[in-house]
Scaffold this motif. Structure first.
Motif, short mmCIF file in Angstrom:
data_model
loop_
_atom_site.label_atom_id
_atom_site.label_comp_id
_atom_site.label_asym_id
_atom_site.label_seq_id
_atom_site.Cartn_x
_atom_site.Cartn_y
_atom_site.Cartn_z
N LEU A 142 0.80 -1.22 0.00
CA LEU A 142 0.00 0.00 0.00
C LEU A 142 0.84 1.28 0.00
N GLY A 143 2.13 1.16 0.28
CA GLY A 143 3.01 2.32 0.16
C GLY A 143 2.89 3.32 1.30
N LEU A 144 2.30 2.93 2.43
CA LEU A 144 2.26 3.81 3.58
C LEU A 144 3.61 3.80 4.30
N ARG A 145 3.85 4.80 5.10
CA ARG A 145 5.10 4.87 5.86
C ARG A 145 4.86 4.37 7.28
N LEU A 146 5.76 3.52 7.79
CA LEU A 146 5.74 3.18 9.21
C LEU A 146 6.25 4.41 9.95
N VAL A 147 5.35 5.08 10.66
CA VAL A 147 5.72 6.34 11.32
C VAL A 147 5.97 6.19 12.82
N LYS A 148 5.54 5.05 13.39
CA LYS A 148 5.83 4.84 14.80
C LYS A 148 5.83 3.34 15.10
N LYS A 149 6.95 2.91 15.65
CA LYS A 149 7.08 1.53 16.13
C LYS A 149 7.15 1.61 17.65
N HIS A 177 2.58 -1.90 18.88
CA HIS A 177 1.57 -1.03 18.31
C HIS A 177 2.25 -0.33 17.15
N LEU A 178 1.84 -0.65 15.93
CA LEU A 178 2.45 -0.13 14.72
C LEU A 178 1.53 0.91 14.08
N TYR A 179 2.10 2.06 13.72
CA TYR A 179 1.35 3.15 13.11
C TYR A 179 1.87 3.39 11.69
N TYR A 180 0.96 3.46 10.73
CA TYR A 180 1.29 3.78 9.34
C TYR A 180 0.53 5.04 8.93
N GLY A 181 1.06 5.75 7.93
CA GLY A 181 0.35 6.93 7.46
C GLY A 181 1.12 7.63 6.36
N ASP A 182 0.87 8.94 6.23
CA ASP A 182 1.65 9.73 5.28
C ASP A 182 3.03 9.97 5.88
#
Length: 312
Positions: free
Chosen positions: A34-41, A52-57
């Motif tokens: 999907l090409g999202l960025r992992l912004v918080k691990k 808790h994994l966060y993806y987004g712009d």
């Protein structure tokens, strides 16, 4: 419950949190496919030995953040009544042909899309069976410039919800959260549009004969955004006045929030835009290292020993 200015209603979706089975498989799909960025691990603050994994712009801005609790060994869930069902992402117009090719190359089965004569929506599931859709939309007039990648997901287009009590859920959306009713599509009980953000998202209430069951492949909760703590506390007063079961104010470090159970059975959250994901690491290195709150930092060695190593 009343709607009105910025301090008395939400500004659309903040994030969506779902349950996954395998963290590496989850990471590979949302970043590589999907090409999202992992912004918080980071870790689940209520269960710190779970990711808790966060993806987004590029910054994980509110309205773009898809997050996961990967619980290895958890049973499969079943999306159905009493749950959020399909998470919809906004993509630029005229990109679904390329998205079809991208999903096909990744071995992802899909329905809809230009190959079936449906030019505005492409539906599929993630590796855990979580229903997803790409919705081709023109940018909102107030929205920032198109992302650098022609195919890039802009953020959420909306969600479908299957409520036990759709009329009561509709009242929460309109009278508490500030959504506005709009014309419904075929098969949709009600359709509602968010207010006050650059990119409006839509919530669709649908009928579902199947009962939902929690587990991987289902949404745990959805969060709606407010700008700051003052607005959050105003919303908390409204939630309590409506006698909805709620958590009170919770500090999630990257935002403050209030959780409540709406009458249709779903867990809703209201979350602040600030401080965001750059509060504990610079934008250029978001998601590269495991970040822990001060509460969990003394447990780092034990936590790292319990968590599987993620690559990529």
């Amino acid at each position: 419950m009343t709607s009105g200015d910025d301090l008395s209603s939400t500004r659309g979706l903040h994030h969506v949190t779902a349950v996954a089975a395998d963290p590496q498989r989850n990471l590979d799909f949302y970043t590589r496919v999907l090409g999202l960025r992992l912004v918080k691990k980071t870790v689940n603050q209520d269960d710190p030995f779970t990711y808790h994994l966060y993806y987004g712009d590029e910054l994980g801005r509110p309205g773009t953040a898809m997050t996961f609790f990967p619980f290895p060994g958890v049973p499969a869930g079943k999306p159905g009544r009493g749950q959020p069902i399909e998470t919809q992402f906004s993509v630029p117009l005229n990109t679904l042909v390329e998205w079809e090719a991208r999903l096909r190359d990744a071995g992802v089965a899909f329905s809809g899309g230009p190959s079936s004569g449906q030019s505005d929506r492409l539906q599929f599931t993630d590796p855990d069976g979580l229903p997803l859709a790409l919705v081709a939309e023109a940018p909102e007039p107030a929205e920032a410039a198109e992302p650098a990648s022609a195919l890039a997901i802009r953020g959420f287009a909306g969600l479908t919800l299957a409520s036990h009590r759709p009329d009561s859920t509709a009242r929460v959306l309109t009278e508490l959260l500030g959504y506005t009713p709009v014309d419904s599509n075929a098969g949709v009980v009600g359709r509602f549009k968010s207010q006050g953000s650059a990119r409006a998202d839509h919530i669709e209430l649908i009928e579902s004969s199947a009962m939902g069951q929690p587990g991987y492949g289902t949404v745990h909760h959805i969060a709606f955004r407010v700008p700051n703590r003052s607005a959050l506390l105003e919303m908390l007063d409204q939630v309590q006045a409506a006698r909805l079961p709620c958590s009170g104010e919770v500090d999630r470090f990257y935002f403050r929030s209030v959780y409540f159970r709406e009458p249709g059975g779903m867990l809703f959250e209201i979350a602040t835009d600030a401080p965001g994901f750059t509060v504990d690491e610079p934008a250029e290195s978001l998601g590269q290292s495991l970040k822990l709150t001060a509460e969990h930092e003394p447990m780092r060695a034990r936590i790292e020993a319990a968590l599987p190593v993620l690559e990529g």
